[in-house]
Write a protein that holds these residues in place. Sequence first.
Motif: not given
Length: 284
Positions: A152-172
């Motif tokens: 992954p070359r971007q931050l982990t993001t969790v979405t709901r209904d097409g909107l971001p809910v959380r984005t982690l501070a670090r790349r995994v």
Amino acid sequence: MQPDDYFLELPQAFWANVRTISQGLGYTVRARPGQTSQIKVPTADEIVTLYRHLGLSSEHLFPRTGRATELGRTLMEYFPYRAAVLEETAEPNLMDVKEARALFDELRDDLRPRRPFAMNKQRGDKSGPALLTGMVNMILESHIGDDCDYDPRQLTTVTRDGLPVRTLARRVDGAYPAVVNPIAVWEIKEYYHTTTFGSRVADGVYETMLDGLELKELREHEGIKVKHYLIVDSHYTWWGMGRSYLCRIVDMLHMGLVDEVLFGREVVTRLPVIIEEWLDLSDV
């Protein structure tokens, strides 16, 4: 290594005591010449003496009136458990570079991966494939092919209904099936060529803890579960120099900040089982 359910969901005060005691009495027993140090298992008397020295009360653990409290009894069960799982599970599975290279070569011959290997950051004779990362990726490819984000070359993001809910501070280091709305993420810490236990290795533990805290907050406040794995290797680095950080990893596992920790050779035995669990979840 999977957590023991008995030590999960314990209050934060329990872990405050674990850290206070471990810091004050040490995580390991200092070795005599010619001996290897062991993981420290504190006694009740040592804990009472430590708390008195720190100006803290130990009545919540070991009242003067008699038997230990429930919290005290759980502490006295946890410390020998932590020592045992590290000595019986972590230490035998950790490899150094020659063993890791042999297992890497064996997997490459058996699995015949198509994907190119990530390279380590060493120079000269030490340069080459990142062995643990390569083993993890070969096993992943053999089970799920391209349905995985291997780098992954971007931050982990969790979405709901097409909107971001959380984005982690670090790349995994990896995500299944993708870094957006993953079922699982993982971090790989391989230190085969490290000669001293420096801040870079210690920071790796705390980075995993940060990710775990963010994922735990997501689970508790949004009801969204993302599985989180830590994969580590190098017998010399972790067992020879960093046993105190192995203790912290076991603590982190039981604090619910990591779902499972894979030590060295465990990637061969446990990772295929874990992948099947992901596949089952992806079908739900």
